[in-house]
Motif scaffolding. Structure first.
Motif, PDB file in Angstrom:
ATOM      1  N   VAL A   1      53.447  14.087  14.086  1.00 12.27           N
ATOM      2  CA  VAL A   1      52.888  13.218  13.045  1.00 12.27           C
ATOM      3  C   VAL A   1      52.541  14.038  11.798  1.00 12.27           C
ATOM      4  O   VAL A   1      52.714  13.572  10.675  1.00 12.27           O
ATOM      5  CB  VAL A   1      51.648  12.456  13.581  1.00 12.27           C
ATOM      6  CG1 VAL A   1      50.859  11.796  12.467  1.00 12.27           C
ATOM      7  CG2 VAL A   1      52.078  11.429  14.618  1.00 12.27           C
ATOM      8  N   THR A   2      52.064  15.261  11.989  1.00 15.02           N
ATOM      9  CA  THR A   2      51.713  16.119  10.849  1.00 15.02           C
ATOM     10  C   THR A   2      52.910  16.957  10.386  1.00 15.02           C
ATOM     11  O   THR A   2      52.734  17.842   9.550  1.00 15.02           O
ATOM     12  CB  THR A   2      50.562  17.067  11.207  1.00 15.02           C
ATOM     13  OG1 THR A   2      51.000  18.003  12.189  1.00 15.02           O
ATOM     14  CG2 THR A   2      49.341  16.302  11.702  1.00 15.02           C
ATOM     15  N   ARG A   3      54.079  16.642  10.925  1.00 15.40           N
ATOM     16  CA  ARG A   3      55.314  17.375  10.613  1.00 15.40           C
ATOM     17  C   ARG A   3      55.170  18.867  10.901  1.00 15.40           C
ATOM     18  O   ARG A   3      55.690  19.701  10.191  1.00 15.40           O
ATOM     19  CB  ARG A   3      55.745  17.101   9.184  1.00 15.40           C
ATOM     20  CG  ARG A   3      56.086  15.623   9.006  1.00 15.40           C
ATOM     21  CD  ARG A   3      56.439  15.222   7.634  1.00 15.40           C
ATOM     22  NE  ARG A   3      57.575  16.009   7.149  1.00 15.40           N
ATOM     23  CZ  ARG A   3      57.915  16.074   5.878  1.00 15.40           C
ATOM     24  NH1 ARG A   3      57.225  15.405   4.984  1.00 15.40           N
ATOM     25  NH2 ARG A   3      58.938  16.792   5.506  1.00 15.40           N
ATOM     26  N   TYR A   4      54.393  19.176  11.959  1.00 14.54           N
ATOM     27  CA  TYR A   4      54.187  20.551  12.416  1.00 14.54           C
ATOM     28  C   TYR A   4      53.634  21.444  11.305  1.00 14.54           C
ATOM     29  O   TYR A   4      53.992  22.608  11.195  1.00 14.54           O
ATOM     30  CB  TYR A   4      55.481  21.126  12.995  1.00 14.54           C
ATOM     31  CG  TYR A   4      55.932  20.365  14.219  1.00 14.54           C
ATOM     32  CD1 TYR A   4      55.413  20.662  15.465  1.00 14.54           C
ATOM     33  CD2 TYR A   4      56.842  19.320  14.126  1.00 14.54           C
ATOM     34  CE1 TYR A   4      55.796  19.950  16.591  1.00 14.54           C
ATOM     35  CE2 TYR A   4      57.233  18.601  15.241  1.00 14.54           C
ATOM     36  CZ  TYR A   4      56.701  18.918  16.475  1.00 14.54           C
ATOM     37  OH  TYR A   4      57.084  18.202  17.593  1.00 14.54           O
ATOM     38  N   ARG A   5      52.719  20.880  10.520  1.00 11.00           N
ATOM     39  CA  ARG A   5      52.106  21.657   9.438  1.00 11.00           C
ATOM     40  C   ARG A   5      50.632  21.941   9.689  1.00 11.00           C
ATOM     41  O   ARG A   5      50.052  22.777   9.027  1.00 11.00           O
ATOM     42  CB  ARG A   5      52.270  20.926   8.108  1.00 11.00           C
ATOM     43  CG  ARG A   5      53.701  20.884   7.670  1.00 11.00           C
ATOM     44  CD  ARG A   5      53.838  20.225   6.343  1.00 11.00           C
ATOM     45  NE  ARG A   5      55.252  20.200   5.967  1.00 11.00           N
ATOM     46  CZ  ARG A   5      55.719  19.526   4.959  1.00 11.00           C
ATOM     47  NH1 ARG A   5      54.909  18.818   4.210  1.00 11.00           N
ATOM     48  NH2 ARG A   5      57.007  19.549   4.686  1.00 11.00           N
ATOM     49  N   VAL A   6      50.015  21.208  10.609  1.00 10.08           N
ATOM     50  CA  VAL A   6      48.596  21.393  10.910  1.00 10.08           C
ATOM     51  C   VAL A   6      48.478  21.975  12.310  1.00 10.08           C
ATOM     52  O   VAL A   6      49.011  21.407  13.261  1.00 10.08           O
ATOM     53  CB  VAL A   6      47.824  20.045  10.824  1.00 10.08           C
ATOM     54  CG1 VAL A   6      46.367  20.221  11.217  1.00 10.08           C
ATOM     55  CG2 VAL A   6      47.961  19.446   9.437  1.00 10.08           C
ATOM     56  N   TRP A   7      47.784  23.107  12.409  1.00  9.14           N
ATOM     57  CA  TRP A   7      47.625  23.776  13.703  1.00  9.14           C
ATOM     58  C   TRP A   7      46.150  24.003  14.023  1.00  9.14           C
ATOM     59  O   TRP A   7      45.803  24.885  14.770  1.00  9.14           O
ATOM     60  CB  TRP A   7      48.396  25.092  13.716  1.00  9.14           C
ATOM     61  CG  TRP A   7      49.848  24.860  13.526  1.00  9.14           C
ATOM     62  CD1 TRP A   7      50.558  25.010  12.388  1.00  9.14           C
ATOM     63  CD2 TRP A   7      50.763  24.355  14.503  1.00  9.14           C
ATOM     64  NE1 TRP A   7      51.867  24.647  12.593  1.00  9.14           N
ATOM     65  CE2 TRP A   7      52.029  24.246  13.888  1.00  9.14           C
ATOM     66  CE3 TRP A   7      50.653  23.984  15.844  1.00  9.14           C
ATOM     67  CZ2 TRP A   7      53.156  23.786  14.555  1.00  9.14           C
ATOM     68  CZ3 TRP A   7      51.771  23.529  16.510  1.00  9.14           C
ATOM     69  CH2 TRP A   7      53.003  23.440  15.862  1.00  9.14           C
ATOM     70  N   ALA A   8      45.301  23.204  13.446  1.00  9.12           N
ATOM     71  CA  ALA A   8      43.856  23.351  13.641  1.00  9.12           C
ATOM     72  C   ALA A   8      43.448  22.927  15.047  1.00  9.12           C
ATOM     73  O   ALA A   8      44.047  22.015  15.627  1.00  9.12           O
ATOM     74  CB  ALA A   8      43.117  22.510  12.605  1.00  9.12           C
ATOM     75  N   PRO A   9      42.413  23.578  15.587  1.00  9.17           N
ATOM     76  CA  PRO A   9      41.935  23.211  16.926  1.00  9.17           C
ATOM     77  C   PRO A   9      41.587  21.734  17.065  1.00  9.17           C
ATOM     78  O   PRO A   9      41.800  21.148  18.121  1.00  9.17           O
ATOM     79  CB  PRO A   9      40.701  24.098  17.112  1.00  9.17           C
ATOM     80  CG  PRO A   9      40.968  25.286  16.251  1.00  9.17           C
ATOM     81  CD  PRO A   9      41.713  24.755  15.057  1.00  9.17           C
TER      82      PRO A   9
ATOM     83  N   ARG B   1      53.782  27.614  17.712  1.00  9.67           N
ATOM     84  CA  ARG B   1      53.755  26.768  16.515  1.00  9.67           C
ATOM     85  C   ARG B   1      55.156  26.342  16.080  1.00  9.67           C
ATOM     86  O   ARG B   1      55.528  26.444  14.913  1.00  9.67           O
ATOM     87  CB  ARG B   1      53.023  27.487  15.373  1.00  9.67           C
ATOM     88  CG  ARG B   1      51.564  27.723  15.664  1.00  9.67           C
ATOM     89  CD  ARG B   1      50.770  28.261  14.511  1.00  9.67           C
ATOM     90  NE  ARG B   1      51.372  29.335  13.750  1.00  9.67           N
ATOM     91  CZ  ARG B   1      51.337  30.626  14.069  1.00  9.67           C
ATOM     92  NH1 ARG B   1      50.718  30.999  15.173  1.00  9.67           N
ATOM     93  NH2 ARG B   1      51.888  31.539  13.298  1.00  9.67           N
ATOM     94  N   ARG B   2      55.908  25.835  17.045  1.00  5.17           N
ATOM     95  CA  ARG B   2      57.273  25.372  16.756  1.00  5.17           C
ATOM     96  C   ARG B   2      57.527  24.055  17.470  1.00  5.17           C
ATOM     97  O   ARG B   2      57.061  23.831  18.587  1.00  5.17           O
ATOM     98  CB  ARG B   2      58.309  26.392  17.269  1.00  5.17           C
ATOM     99  CG  ARG B   2      58.210  27.768  16.687  1.00  5.17           C
ATOM    100  CD  ARG B   2      59.370  28.199  15.816  1.00  5.17           C
ATOM    101  NE  ARG B   2      60.687  27.841  16.226  1.00  5.17           N
ATOM    102  CZ  ARG B   2      61.585  28.690  16.714  1.00  5.17           C
ATOM    103  NH1 ARG B   2      61.281  29.957  16.908  1.00  5.17           N
ATOM    104  NH2 ARG B   2      62.794  28.271  17.017  1.00  5.17           N
ATOM    105  N   PRO B   3      58.304  23.164  16.835  1.00  4.72           N
ATOM    106  CA  PRO B   3      58.655  21.894  17.483  1.00  4.72           C
ATOM    107  C   PRO B   3      59.373  22.134  18.805  1.00  4.72           C
ATOM    108  O   PRO B   3      60.193  23.037  18.920  1.00  4.72           O
ATOM    109  CB  PRO B   3      59.597  21.236  16.472  1.00  4.72           C
ATOM    110  CG  PRO B   3      59.316  21.900  15.168  1.00  4.72           C
ATOM    111  CD  PRO B   3      58.867  23.296  15.495  1.00  4.72           C
TER     112      PRO B   3
END
Length: 185
Positions: free
Chosen positions: A102-110, A60-62
């Motif tokens: 696009v979500t600025r790495y804030r959404v990690w949903a499947p 979960r990192r850019p």
């Protein structure tokens, strides 16, 4: 931007190496059937998606997907793809990473993993459609070609998420991935 720690780089290297080892036989198989039997090639395309999905889901990192696929591509150079394996892998890693950018790495949903992989696969399928001259095939074969590509992408994205959950359960990402503040949807 977060620091690229040694643990983060080593995690990307491990996932990339595993992906590269998976892609070695895949590249040999793909090169032997892609031009002559595109319907046999179509179900393989999802294999290129596993590495970046696992990397992003666990870390979960850019940059996780791009770095992981770069390493996978370097490992895949001794295949018929040669140095283009690096370009192909980077293309996949970058495409999968874009949905999270696009979500600025804030959404990690499947759903975002599946949506991003599906968008990439549709675009790739359109380029493969032209490259393999799929338009000359019967209509049923054209439909099957797209269905196999999309089905492969969906199956391997789901598999990548399962692998990521199992890796995360072992604690491999502890201290690397940011803490979850909201449960995944």
């Amino acid at each position: 931007m977060k620091k690229m720690t040694t643990r983060f780089l080593m995690a990307c290297a491990a996932i990339g190496a595993a992906t590269g080892v998976l892609l070695i036989p895949t590249n040999f198989a793909a090169f032997s059937v892609s031009a002559s039997v595109p319907l046999a090639y179509a179900p393989m395309v999802g294999l290129w998606i596993i590495g970046p999905v696992v990397a992003l889901a666990v870390l979960r990192r850019p940059g996780s997907a791009v770095l992981t696929t770069f390493i996978a591509g370097v490992i895949s150079i001794p295949t018929p793809a040669g140095p283009s394996a690096v370009v192909t892998c980077l293309m996949v890693g970058t495409a999968i990473e874009l949905g999270f950018l696009v979500t600025r790495y804030r959404v990690w949903a499947p759903w975002l993993f599946h949506l991003t992989a599906a968008v990439f696969t549709v675009l790739y399928a359109l380029s493969a459609y032209a490259a393999f001259d799929i338009s000359t095939m019967p209509a049923w074969a054209q439909v099957v070609f797209f269905a196999l590509m999309l089905g492969s992408q969906a199956a391997f994205t789901a598999l990548g998420l399962v692998v990521a959950r199992r890796l995360e359960a072992t604690g491999v990402a502890r201290g690397i991935a940011p803490r979850r503040t909201v449960p995944e949807a």
